[in-house]
Design an enzyme around this catalytic site. Structure first.
Site, PDB file in Angstrom:
ATOM      1  N   PHE A   1       3.906   8.678  10.380  1.00 60.70           N
ATOM      2  CA  PHE A   1       3.010   9.364   9.457  1.00 60.70           C
ATOM      3  C   PHE A   1       3.780  10.368   8.596  1.00 60.70           C
ATOM      4  CE2 PHE A   1      -1.602   8.771  11.111  1.00 60.70           C
ATOM      5  CZ  PHE A   1      -1.394   7.413  11.265  1.00 60.70           C
ATOM      6  N   SER A   2       3.039  11.155   7.830  1.00 61.64           N
ATOM      7  CA  SER A   2       3.632  11.964   6.761  1.00 61.64           C
ATOM      8  C   SER A   2       4.595  13.027   7.272  1.00 61.64           C
ATOM      9  CB  SER A   2       2.524  12.620   5.940  1.00 61.64           C
ATOM     10  OG  SER A   2       1.832  11.659   5.188  1.00 61.64           O
TER      11      SER A   2
ATOM     12  N   TRP B   1      -9.214   9.158  -0.424  1.00 63.37           N
ATOM     13  CA  TRP B   1      -9.658   8.257   0.646  1.00 63.37           C
ATOM     14  C   TRP B   1     -11.057   7.710   0.393  1.00 63.37           C
ATOM     15  CZ3 TRP B   1      -6.136   6.231   3.491  1.00 63.37           C
ATOM     16  CH2 TRP B   1      -4.995   6.945   3.831  1.00 63.37           C
TER      17      TRP B   1
ATOM     18  N   TRP C   1       0.822  -1.218   0.000  1.00 65.76           N
ATOM     19  CA  TRP C   1       0.000   0.000   0.000  1.00 65.76           C
ATOM     20  C   TRP C   1       0.851   1.260   0.000  1.00 65.76           C
ATOM     21  CZ3 TRP C   1      -5.119   1.894   0.582  1.00 65.76           C
ATOM     22  CH2 TRP C   1      -5.235   3.172   1.140  1.00 65.76           C
ATOM     23  N   MET C   2       0.383   2.283  -0.723  1.00 66.54           N
ATOM     24  CA  MET C   2       0.961   3.625  -0.693  1.00 66.54           C
ATOM     25  C   MET C   2      -0.146   4.650  -0.488  1.00 66.54           C
ATOM     26  SD  MET C   2       2.343   5.800  -3.997  1.00 66.54           S
ATOM     27  CE  MET C   2       4.019   5.196  -4.121  1.00 66.54           C
ATOM     28  N   ASN C   3       0.137   5.688   0.357  1.00 65.62           N
ATOM     29  CA  ASN C   3      -0.673   6.898   0.282  1.00 65.62           C
ATOM     30  C   ASN C   3       0.239   8.121   0.166  1.00 65.62           C
ATOM     31  OD1 ASN C   3      -1.025   5.798   3.288  1.00 65.62           O
ATOM     32  ND2 ASN C   3      -1.308   7.998   3.501  1.00 65.62           N
ATOM     33  N   ASP C   4       0.191   9.077   1.043  1.00 64.93           N
ATOM     34  CA  ASP C   4       0.818  10.383   0.822  1.00 64.93           C
ATOM     35  C   ASP C   4       2.281  10.319   0.385  1.00 64.93           C
ATOM     36  OD1 ASP C   4      -1.573  10.968   2.057  1.00 64.93           O
ATOM     37  OD2 ASP C   4      -0.679  11.845   3.852  1.00 64.93           O
TER      38      ASP C   4
ATOM     39  N   ARG D   1      -0.126  17.179  12.596  1.00 65.30           N
ATOM     40  CA  ARG D   1       0.665  16.268  11.757  1.00 65.30           C
ATOM     41  C   ARG D   1       1.171  16.899  10.456  1.00 65.30           C
ATOM     42  NH1 ARG D   1      -4.559  14.310  12.128  1.00 65.30           N
ATOM     43  NH2 ARG D   1      -5.866  14.353  10.265  1.00 65.30           N
TER      44      ARG D   1
ATOM     45  N   GLN E   1       4.052   7.200   2.326  1.00 63.70           N
ATOM     46  CA  GLN E   1       3.364   6.416   3.339  1.00 63.70           C
ATOM     47  C   GLN E   1       3.173   5.002   2.807  1.00 63.70           C
ATOM     48  OE1 GLN E   1       1.743   7.966   6.749  1.00 63.70           O
ATOM     49  NE2 GLN E   1       3.871   8.182   6.152  1.00 63.70           N
TER      50      GLN E   1
END
Length: 501
Positions: free
Chosen positions: A98-99, A305, A36-39, A167, A55
């Site tokens: 986190f980011s 999201w 998985w990847m996000n930001d 954050r 992320q």
């Protein structure tokens, strides 16, 4: 020294990436090495290379304990994976790393600044999660977490600010060698705000001020801030959660926002102009880097999201970054265009001029799922303008996705409803574009699982992921055709280049 969690992640990704065929990934949009990847995180230029962290949950294609994945590139298009950079292995980040962002220290080491999320339980056994800002330093491959982490805690928050929603630090170095960072925060009113901190050395940080407050205008919590000067304006980019729709400018849910303005005598951002960053379906959490040649380049998470259920069932990776975009601020507007290095990968270019379109047609050699397509259209008869113009792409007998222009309303739409998706999430998005008497210029970038539409030389961008079968017509990386359809008559100039990497 590499700890057990980081070692485990590194060994796992090396083993599992062998199960992903290169032609089952995008060619030039970065995907996670596995999982998985996000930001995007830590977008930076260090020791002659661009670094992009992200992320990362290597152990599955859904969100999980956040690590930092890592890749490097010479030109932001051809990426080489590096070992996992961070794992959640300390008490202050046991719920996730986190980011955050990255820069270079005076001694040449690379500094990562990230949000450590800690999960504890109160005396009643109820889980308590809170966020602090942390540092790791390394040589561009291996990183050691700072022994005095966290470097910014709830003690450095303004009165009423949440320690739960605090954050995504974006760090940068000033001309005098000192450091600044902006951090997303949530004040007592439940809205969003951006906090400014300073440091002489990158390790010891002081709260300076609230840079700007949302005051419940654009969603709630403001995530993933980036703050920089370009073309004489200060731009703040944030990703607001829980937005309400406003015409065709802002959509509901998780969106993007650009605030342009100037700094007053107290160094507060005075807002002059606001707009969405991307008007499509899948774009979030953008981050920028200042290139050595002075260009400001942006990359975002090419996902949302609210649409994470749009995927192939057997994927071994999920999430991708956008095409790098050069950004400017011209005539009071944010301008975005694909990074110019993309033209280095053009092959088999074909062009058609003044094509008269009234029925559904296809043009020889105008096809593919890895292409750079430019289309300029105008009415044949300005006194009798057409009603609708459609580009269908990723098309076979069963599936297609559409770009639709309505000249009389000056509205552009992206629609993936017929792309083979089985989830009832958002598949259409519209935006208002400049009224040019039925004329419009589109640049469409396709890379296997995505489309990015740049409108009128970058005045608007619309992005969406698509997972239509790459081999639906028996050609590995191309759809059958791209067809153009118009009600009424249209004159079109069309140029297509294959993108070969």
């Amino acid at each position: 020294m590499i700890n057990d969690k980081l070692k485990k992640a590194r060994e796992y990704e090396v083993r599992k990436e062998k199960e992903i065929a290169p032609d089952k990934r995008p060619a030039f949009h970065l995907t996670p090495r596995v999982g998985w990847m996000n930001d995007p995180n830590g977008f930076s230029y260090h020791n002659g290379e661009y670094h992009l962290f992200y992320q990362y949950h290597p152990y599955g294609t859904n969100w999980g304990p956040m690590h930092w994945g890592h890749a490097v590139s010479k030109d932001l298009l051809k990426w080489e994976y590096c070992p996992t950079a961070l794992a959640p292995d300390e008490s202050y980040d046991n719920f996730g790393c986190f980011s955050g962002s990255a820069d270079t220290l005076d001694d040449g080491r690379q500094i990562l600044m990230y949000t450590g999320v800690q999960s504890t339980k109160d005396e009643d056994g109820k889980e308590i999660v809170f966020q602090t800002q942390c540092i790791a330093v390394g040589d561009g491959t291996n990183f050691e977490k700072y022994e005095k982490n966290p470097v910014i805690t709830a003690d450095a928050l303004p009165e009423g600010a949440s320690k739960i929603d605090f954050r995504d630090p974006k760090i940068w170095k000033e001309k005098d060698g000192t450091f600044r960072c902006v951090v997303g925060s949530r004040p007592a009113d439940g809205s969003g705000q951006i906090l400014l901190y300073s440091s002489k050395d990158g390790f010891s940080w002081n709260f300076e001020q609230i840079l700007i407050q949302n005051k419940n205008r654009f969603g709630k919590m403001w995530e993933c801030p980036d703050f920089f000067e370009v073309d004489g304006k200060w731009l703040l980019m944030v990703s607001p959660q829980d937005m309400m729709p406003v015409g065709l400018e802002y959509g509901a849910g998780n969106g993007t926002l650009c605030v342009a303005g100037h700094l007053d005598e107290n160094k507060h951002l005075v807002e002059e102009y606001t707009q969405s960053i991307d008007y499509g379906i899948d774009f979030y959490a953008p981050q920028t880097v200042l290139a050595p040649d002075g260009r400001r380049i942006m990359i975002g998470w090419m996902q949302n999201w609210d649409t994470c259920g749009v995927r192939e069932d057997d994927m071994k990776w999920f999430g991708q970054t956008s095409c790098p975009r050069e950004i400017q601020f011209v005539d009071g507007k944010l301008i975005q265009n694909p990074i110019r290095e993309l033209s280095n990968y053009h092959k088999n270019t074909v062009s058609y001029s003044e094509v008269l379109i009234s029925d559904c047609i296809s043009l020889e050699k105008v096809s593919g799922r890895m292409i750079d397509l430019e289309v300029e259209i105008k009415p044949e008869d300005e006194e009798n303008c057409y009603d609708k113009f459609v580009i269908q792409f990723a098309k076979n007998e069963s599936f297609h996705s559409d770009i639709v222009f309505y000249p009389k309303e000056s509205v552009l739409e992206i629609d993936r409803s017929w792309s083979g998706i089985r989830r009832a999430v958002q598949h259409q998005k519209k935006c208002k574009v400049a009224d040019n008497n039925g004329s419009i210029k589109l640049r469409v970038i396709l890379d296997r699982y995505s489309v990015e539409v740049f409108v009128n030389d970058g005045e608007h961008v619309m992005t969406a992921t698509i997972y239509t079968d790459l081999e639906a017509d028996g050609i590995s990386f191309f759809a059958d055709e791209i067809c153009f359809y118009a009600e009424g008559k249209v004159k079109a100039n069309v140029t297509k280049s294959d993108l070969e990497f």
